[in-house]
Design a protein around this motif. Sequence first.
Motif, PDB file in Angstrom:
ATOM      1  N   ALA A   1       0.824  -1.207   0.000  1.00  0.00           N
ATOM      2  CA  ALA A   1       0.000   0.000   0.000  1.00  0.00           C
ATOM      3  C   ALA A   1       0.862   1.262   0.000  1.00  0.00           C
ATOM      4  O   ALA A   1       0.557   2.231  -0.710  1.00  0.00           O
ATOM      5  CB  ALA A   1      -0.922  -0.011   1.210  1.00  0.00           C
ATOM      6  N   ALA A   2       1.944   1.249   0.765  1.00  0.00           N
ATOM      7  CA  ALA A   2       2.840   2.412   0.813  1.00  0.00           C
ATOM      8  C   ALA A   2       3.529   2.649  -0.513  1.00  0.00           C
ATOM      9  O   ALA A   2       3.971   3.765  -0.804  1.00  0.00           O
ATOM     10  CB  ALA A   2       3.881   2.216   1.916  1.00  0.00           C
ATOM     11  N   SER A   3       3.616   1.598  -1.342  1.00  0.00           N
ATOM     12  CA  SER A   3       4.278   1.688  -2.639  1.00  0.00           C
ATOM     13  C   SER A   3       3.296   1.886  -3.783  1.00  0.00           C
ATOM     14  O   SER A   3       3.695   1.896  -4.948  1.00  0.00           O
ATOM     15  CB  SER A   3       5.092   0.404  -2.888  1.00  0.00           C
ATOM     16  N   GLY A   4       2.003   1.991  -3.474  1.00  0.00           N
ATOM     17  CA  GLY A   4       0.991   2.156  -4.509  1.00  0.00           C
ATOM     18  C   GLY A   4       0.664   0.866  -5.245  1.00  0.00           C
ATOM     19  O   GLY A   4       0.200   0.902  -6.389  1.00  0.00           O
ATOM     20  N   LEU A   5       0.867  -0.274  -4.572  1.00  0.00           N
ATOM     21  CA  LEU A   5       0.672  -1.592  -5.182  1.00  0.00           C
ATOM     22  C   LEU A   5      -0.279  -2.417  -4.326  1.00  0.00           C
ATOM     23  O   LEU A   5      -0.765  -1.972  -3.299  1.00  0.00           O
ATOM     24  CB  LEU A   5       2.018  -2.306  -5.297  1.00  0.00           C
ATOM     25  N   ARG A   6      -0.522  -3.653  -4.772  1.00  0.00           N
ATOM     26  CA  ARG A   6      -1.281  -4.582  -3.949  1.00  0.00           C
ATOM     27  C   ARG A   6      -0.594  -5.948  -3.935  1.00  0.00           C
ATOM     28  O   ARG A   6       0.019  -6.361  -4.923  1.00  0.00           O
ATOM     29  CB  ARG A   6      -2.728  -4.690  -4.425  1.00  0.00           C
ATOM     30  N   PHE A   7      -0.700  -6.622  -2.824  1.00  0.00           N
ATOM     31  CA  PHE A   7      -0.114  -7.944  -2.618  1.00  0.00           C
ATOM     32  C   PHE A   7      -1.047  -8.986  -3.216  1.00  0.00           C
ATOM     33  O   PHE A   7      -2.217  -9.059  -2.852  1.00  0.00           O
ATOM     34  CB  PHE A   7       0.075  -8.163  -1.118  1.00  0.00           C
ATOM     35  N   VAL A   8      -0.524  -9.831  -4.139  1.00  0.00           N
ATOM     36  CA  VAL A   8      -1.400 -10.799  -4.807  1.00  0.00           C
ATOM     37  C   VAL A   8      -0.956 -12.247  -4.665  1.00  0.00           C
ATOM     38  O   VAL A   8      -1.760 -13.158  -4.881  1.00  0.00           O
ATOM     39  CB  VAL A   8      -1.556 -10.465  -6.315  1.00  0.00           C
ATOM     40  N   ALA A   9       0.313 -12.492  -4.324  1.00  0.00           N
ATOM     41  CA  ALA A   9       0.778 -13.883  -4.235  1.00  0.00           C
ATOM     42  C   ALA A   9       1.934 -13.972  -3.261  1.00  0.00           C
ATOM     43  O   ALA A   9       2.771 -13.073  -3.191  1.00  0.00           O
ATOM     44  CB  ALA A   9       1.204 -14.413  -5.602  1.00  0.00           C
ATOM     45  N   GLY A  10       1.976 -15.109  -2.547  1.00  0.00           N
ATOM     46  CA  GLY A  10       3.093 -15.349  -1.655  1.00  0.00           C
ATOM     47  C   GLY A  10       2.634 -15.862  -0.307  1.00  0.00           C
ATOM     48  O   GLY A  10       1.469 -15.704   0.073  1.00  0.00           O
ATOM     49  N   HIS A  11       3.575 -16.470   0.420  1.00  0.00           N
ATOM     50  CA  HIS A  11       3.270 -16.985   1.750  1.00  0.00           C
ATOM     51  C   HIS A  11       4.570 -17.178   2.496  1.00  0.00           C
ATOM     52  O   HIS A  11       5.582 -17.603   1.920  1.00  0.00           O
ATOM     53  CB  HIS A  11       2.507 -18.309   1.671  1.00  0.00           C
ATOM     54  N   ARG A  12       4.542 -16.903   3.796  1.00  0.00           N
ATOM     55  CA  ARG A  12       5.759 -17.023   4.606  1.00  0.00           C
ATOM     56  C   ARG A  12       6.267 -18.462   4.660  1.00  0.00           C
ATOM     57  O   ARG A  12       7.472 -18.697   4.813  1.00  0.00           O
ATOM     58  CB  ARG A  12       5.506 -16.505   6.016  1.00  0.00           C
TER      59      ARG A  12
ATOM     60  N   GLY B   1       8.879 -19.987   1.501  1.00  0.00           N
ATOM     61  CA  GLY B   1      10.119 -19.301   1.188  1.00  0.00           C
ATOM     62  C   GLY B   1      10.078 -17.806   1.313  1.00  0.00           C
ATOM     63  O   GLY B   1      11.026 -17.128   0.938  1.00  0.00           O
ATOM     64  N   ALA B   2       8.955 -17.258   1.834  1.00  0.00           N
ATOM     65  CA  ALA B   2       8.839 -15.806   2.032  1.00  0.00           C
ATOM     66  C   ALA B   2       9.093 -15.020   0.747  1.00  0.00           C
ATOM     67  O   ALA B   2       9.777 -14.011   0.728  1.00  0.00           O
ATOM     68  CB  ALA B   2       9.781 -15.326   3.136  1.00  0.00           C
ATOM     69  N   VAL B   3       8.531 -15.535  -0.350  1.00  0.00           N
ATOM     70  CA  VAL B   3       8.553 -14.808  -1.618  1.00  0.00           C
ATOM     71  C   VAL B   3       7.156 -14.254  -1.882  1.00  0.00           C
ATOM     72  O   VAL B   3       6.157 -14.806  -1.411  1.00  0.00           O
ATOM     73  CB  VAL B   3       9.012 -15.705  -2.792  1.00  0.00           C
ATOM     74  N   ALA B   4       7.088 -13.165  -2.629  1.00  0.00           N
ATOM     75  CA  ALA B   4       5.804 -12.513  -2.853  1.00  0.00           C
ATOM     76  C   ALA B   4       5.808 -11.784  -4.183  1.00  0.00           C
ATOM     77  O   ALA B   4       6.866 -11.454  -4.728  1.00  0.00           O
ATOM     78  CB  ALA B   4       5.499 -11.524  -1.715  1.00  0.00           C
ATOM     79  N   VAL B   5       4.605 -11.537  -4.683  1.00  0.00           N
ATOM     80  CA  VAL B   5       4.410 -10.726  -5.885  1.00  0.00           C
ATOM     81  C   VAL B   5       3.437  -9.604  -5.554  1.00  0.00           C
ATOM     82  O   VAL B   5       2.364  -9.841  -4.983  1.00  0.00           O
ATOM     83  CB  VAL B   5       3.871 -11.560  -7.065  1.00  0.00           C
ATOM     84  N   LEU B   6       3.838  -8.387  -5.911  1.00  0.00           N
ATOM     85  CA  LEU B   6       3.002  -7.203  -5.783  1.00  0.00           C
ATOM     86  C   LEU B   6       2.724  -6.668  -7.182  1.00  0.00           C
ATOM     87  O   LEU B   6       3.584  -6.752  -8.057  1.00  0.00           O
ATOM     88  CB  LEU B   6       3.701  -6.117  -4.959  1.00  0.00           C
ATOM     89  N   VAL B   7       1.551  -6.097  -7.394  1.00  0.00           N
ATOM     90  CA  VAL B   7       1.224  -5.562  -8.720  1.00  0.00           C
ATOM     91  C   VAL B   7       0.619  -4.171  -8.603  1.00  0.00           C
ATOM     92  O   VAL B   7       0.019  -3.812  -7.581  1.00  0.00           O
ATOM     93  CB  VAL B   7       0.268  -6.488  -9.506  1.00  0.00           C
ATOM     94  N   GLY B   8       0.781  -3.413  -9.679  1.00  0.00           N
ATOM     95  CA  GLY B   8       0.267  -2.056  -9.747  1.00  0.00           C
ATOM     96  C   GLY B   8      -1.137  -1.985 -10.302  1.00  0.00           C
ATOM     97  O   GLY B   8      -1.714  -2.987 -10.727  1.00  0.00           O
ATOM     98  N   PRO B   9      -1.696  -0.773 -10.364  1.00  0.00           N
ATOM     99  CA  PRO B   9      -3.110  -0.605 -10.715  1.00  0.00           C
ATOM    100  C   PRO B   9      -3.474  -0.995 -12.131  1.00  0.00           C
ATOM    101  O   PRO B   9      -4.634  -1.324 -12.392  1.00  0.00           O
ATOM    102  CB  PRO B   9      -3.353   0.886 -10.462  1.00  0.00           C
ATOM    103  N   ARG B  10      -2.537  -0.948 -13.069  1.00  0.00           N
ATOM    104  CA  ARG B  10      -2.924  -1.283 -14.444  1.00  0.00           C
ATOM    105  C   ARG B  10      -2.770  -2.758 -14.761  1.00  0.00           C
ATOM    106  O   ARG B  10      -3.055  -3.197 -15.880  1.00  0.00           O
ATOM    107  CB  ARG B  10      -2.158  -0.430 -15.448  1.00  0.00           C
ATOM    108  N   ILE B  11      -2.350  -3.552 -13.761  1.00  0.00           N
ATOM    109  CA  ILE B  11      -2.177  -4.983 -13.946  1.00  0.00           C
ATOM    110  C   ILE B  11      -3.422  -5.725 -13.492  1.00  0.00           C
ATOM    111  O   ILE B  11      -3.891  -5.561 -12.361  1.00  0.00           O
ATOM    112  CB  ILE B  11      -0.950  -5.493 -13.160  1.00  0.00           C
TER     113      ILE B  11
END
Length: 230
Positions: A58-69, A72-82
């Motif tokens: 949210a602070a980066s203007g994105l949303r969290f869409v995939a990942g789990h602790r 492996g604590a990897v994640a994907v964030l996406v922007g508004p046009r995605i």
Amino acid sequence: MTGDESAQIRVLSYNVLSLRMSEQAVAAIIKACDPDIVCVQEAPRFLFWRRRIERLAAASGLRFVAGHRRAGAVAVLVGPRIELVEAGVTRLPWRVGRHRRGVACALVGVLGRRLVVASVHLSLHADERLAHLPLIVAAVERYAVPVVIAGDINEEDIGAAWLELGRRYQDAYAVAPVGHGETFSALHPRRRIDAIFVDRSVTVLSCQVPDLPEVAAASDHCPLLATLAF
């Protein structure tokens, strides 16, 4: 389509060291890079992990869409046009005494085109990196669309896992480098151990380590940003 700006996306890969150094600096770097998609490694793993990664998004203007602790604590964030079409996590085989590893995948759409983006953080052990590689490839190629794999490879470009990824896909920095490509350490970058690998049907326009003043204070890794057209 490579001349059409609307066909371009910006993909950022970033090991954020569990946000232990400065969450505010990480958010500032991500926002300054203006990415459409962010592949995060070493996302928060413990108490309130989801709340913390959502706050970073949210602070980066994105949303969290995939990942789990626990993957492996990897994640994907996406922007508004995605457009998010589908998201998932694949947990990789684990050996006692080693870190859990996984793949966070997001099947996304932009302007009617689709691709799958995966965030990975490969093992510190060469044998495990090679053993996990076919499973990572299977996780992303099952979608039958162009692939982007971004993350902390934990070896340099002469390593066996890196060479195999480079055989299957384009090493974005090797194809279209801008400036230096060393990502570790952030304070004294001397090793290129983070990478963005891109399907050969995708055009790599540029790949670079962003030159931002907050980098050394944010994490022990530098971020890596690629501009792609597809």
